[in-house]
Design an enzyme around this catalytic site. Structure first.
Site, mmCIF file in Angstrom:
data_model
loop_
_atom_site.group_PDB
_atom_site.id
_atom_site.type_symbol
_atom_site.label_atom_id
_atom_site.label_comp_id
_atom_site.label_asym_id
_atom_site.label_seq_id
_atom_site.Cartn_x
_atom_site.Cartn_y
_atom_site.Cartn_z
ATOM 1 N N GLU A 17 50.297 45.965 45.466
ATOM 2 C CA GLU A 17 49.922 45.004 44.209
ATOM 3 C C GLU A 17 51.019 45.632 43.200
ATOM 4 O O GLU A 17 51.036 46.653 43.066
ATOM 5 C CB GLU A 17 48.424 45.209 43.859
ATOM 6 C CG GLU A 17 48.177 44.516 42.405
ATOM 7 C CD GLU A 17 46.849 44.821 41.971
ATOM 8 O OE1 GLU A 17 45.926 44.324 42.298
ATOM 9 O OE2 GLU A 17 46.856 45.327 40.789
ATOM 10 N N HIS A 76 48.028 36.192 41.470
ATOM 11 C CA HIS A 76 46.473 36.144 40.985
ATOM 12 C C HIS A 76 46.262 35.209 39.942
ATOM 13 O O HIS A 76 47.248 34.972 39.283
ATOM 14 C CB HIS A 76 45.965 37.676 40.360
ATOM 15 C CG HIS A 76 46.137 38.772 41.360
ATOM 16 N ND1 HIS A 76 45.373 39.921 40.982
ATOM 17 C CD2 HIS A 76 46.663 39.074 42.604
ATOM 18 C CE1 HIS A 76 45.534 40.672 42.130
ATOM 19 N NE2 HIS A 76 46.439 39.986 43.162
ATOM 20 N N LYS A 164 31.106 32.255 47.738
ATOM 21 C CA LYS A 164 32.475 32.304 47.378
ATOM 22 C C LYS A 164 33.575 31.997 48.514
ATOM 23 O O LYS A 164 34.577 31.120 48.631
ATOM 24 C CB LYS A 164 33.096 33.523 46.630
ATOM 25 C CG LYS A 164 34.537 33.501 46.218
ATOM 26 C CD LYS A 164 34.791 34.360 45.047
ATOM 27 C CE LYS A 164 34.417 35.767 45.141
ATOM 28 N NZ LYS A 164 34.786 36.922 44.269
ATOM 29 N N GLN A 175 38.037 45.820 45.676
ATOM 30 C CA GLN A 175 38.036 46.954 44.583
ATOM 31 C C GLN A 175 38.614 47.861 45.089
ATOM 32 O O GLN A 175 38.146 48.346 46.283
ATOM 33 C CB GLN A 175 36.750 46.948 43.719
ATOM 34 C CG GLN A 175 36.652 47.897 42.538
ATOM 35 C CD GLN A 175 37.829 47.518 41.493
ATOM 36 O OE1 GLN A 175 39.063 47.805 41.644
ATOM 37 N NE2 GLN A 175 37.438 46.976 40.328
ATOM 38 N N GLN A 211 45.472 59.328 33.626
ATOM 39 C CA GLN A 211 45.474 57.857 33.457
ATOM 40 C C GLN A 211 44.309 56.948 34.465
ATOM 41 O O GLN A 211 44.088 56.288 33.837
ATOM 42 C CB GLN A 211 46.984 57.417 33.917
ATOM 43 C CG GLN A 211 47.023 56.056 34.003
ATOM 44 C CD GLN A 211 48.223 55.629 34.877
ATOM 45 O OE1 GLN A 211 48.959 56.606 35.633
ATOM 46 N NE2 GLN A 211 48.753 54.592 34.972
ATOM 47 N N LYS A 271 54.609 51.691 41.159
ATOM 48 C CA LYS A 271 55.630 53.031 41.240
ATOM 49 C C LYS A 271 56.102 52.909 42.730
ATOM 50 O O LYS A 271 55.469 53.208 43.590
ATOM 51 C CB LYS A 271 54.488 54.149 41.174
ATOM 52 C CG LYS A 271 54.031 54.469 39.760
ATOM 53 C CD LYS A 271 53.286 55.944 39.739
ATOM 54 C CE LYS A 271 52.772 55.997 38.388
ATOM 55 N NZ LYS A 271 51.470 56.722 38.233
#
Ligand code: FAD
Length: 288
Positions: A17, A76, A164, A175, A211, A271
């Site tokens: 991603e 997305h 869905k 996730q 982060q 990255k």
């Protein structure tokens, strides 16, 4: 190529991603990152939409770069704060650019968001339905091994997830999680509940402890002791933390694969060095 084709036949897949830049003048940098990551030959690459304040228009631009780099793109798309016309416009743009795969998402509820009297999209399943009406797309959805933060309980969360899928989501991307048992239990629960589409495990390599703590807090995922100890020991040393994060993610993936999970999605945080290092750590496993 459709992602449903890529995920067929229980092949091992590892996808990446990326997120688009917030400003237009950074678009060439992001395109260069995409090109660098494409050299690791991921099974496909997804690009986020509107997350962390990014402009929606940049998503198609980056999806195109992924395609031009010879990798299948997954774009997305979020719906909560969009009008139906805007959704039609973006889907039309994707179609015109030959992008065949869309991850249909609701999007997070912005702080202070007041639901209008007439809200067109409240949940991702409605977007799945809408996209299916608009063209021959392969549509995926998101899922939450540790339950979506707004859900009352796991049973309800999985029932809505099943709905869905019944609406046409052909695969699910999870996730992030750091404890494989959480994912494996969820995976089993999906199968018991009749969710039979591929469930792709989302792996976030932690290479910058500070982060990442914010993302962990927001995502509701539990953090194993082993992981905390790594952050405590190496968190202040950027190089060591990066190396430990790459190894932790690689080991997590190997353990998932040993448990029969064939489809992995890496949240690369843009990255290429990290993404490509994980791929090279798995090279014989992927190609074997
Ligand atoms: P939904 O499937 O609508 O679920 C949201 C909540 O509603 C859940 O609690 C669910 O149980 C409940 N629910 C579902 N259906 C019903 C129903 N019929 N009735 C009542 N309740 C229901 N955000 C971005 O802004 N941009 C991105 O690019 C992005 N990419 C993501 C990629 C992945 C793999 C993941 C896991 C998340 C991503 N997100 C992104 C974040 C996502 O938009 C949020 O997590 C959002 O809060 C939920 O989106 P969803 O599509 O899962 O929503």
């Amino acid at each position: 190529m459709k992602i449903s084709e890529i995920l067929k036949n229980n092949r091992v897949t590892v996808s990446f991603e990326v997120f688009p830049p917030k400003q237009w003048d950074k678009i060439e940098n992001t395109k260069a990152l995409v090109r660098e990551m494409s050299t690791a030959n991921p099974s496909f690459m997804s690009v986020t939409y509107g997350a962390a304040g990014t402009q929606s228009g940049f998503t198609t631009e980056i999806a195109n770069e992924i395609k031009n780099s010879g990798i299948t793109p997954l774009s997305h798309l979020t719906c909560l704060t969009s009008t139906r016309d805007k959704i039609h416009e973006v889907v039309g743009e994707l179609k015109a650019n030959g992008i065949e795969n869309i991850l249909a998402l609701r999007g997070d509820i912005p702080e202070g968001f007041v639901f209008p009297d007439k809200q067109y999209f409240e949940h991702a399943y409605q977007l799945v339905n809408e996209i299916k009406e608009l063209g021959d797309f392969c549509v995926g959805g998101a899922c939450y091994p540790e339950i979506h933060p707004e859900s009352k309980n796991r049973v309800e969360d999985i029932d809505f997830l099943k709905y869905k899928v019944d609406c046409g989501a052909e695969f699910l991307t999870s996730q992030m999680f750091f404890d494989n048992d959480k994912f494996l239990n969820f995976y089993e629960m999906c199968r018991i509940k009749g969710i039979n589409v591929p469930v792709i495990a989302g792996i976030m390599p932690i290479t910058n402890a500070k982060q990442i703590m914010r993302s962990i807090e927001l995502s509701n995922c539990s953090v194993p002791k082993k992981f905390y100890r790594i952050m405590e020991r190496f968190g202040d040393d950027a190089k060591s933390m990066k190396q430990a994060g790459i190894i932790y993610a690689t080991e997590q993936i190997i353990d998932l694969m040993a448990n029969g999970v064939n489809n992995i999605h890496i949240y690369t945080m843009n990255k290429p060095d990290v993404a490509n290092a994980i791929m090279s750590g798995l090279s014989d496993i992927i190609n074997g």
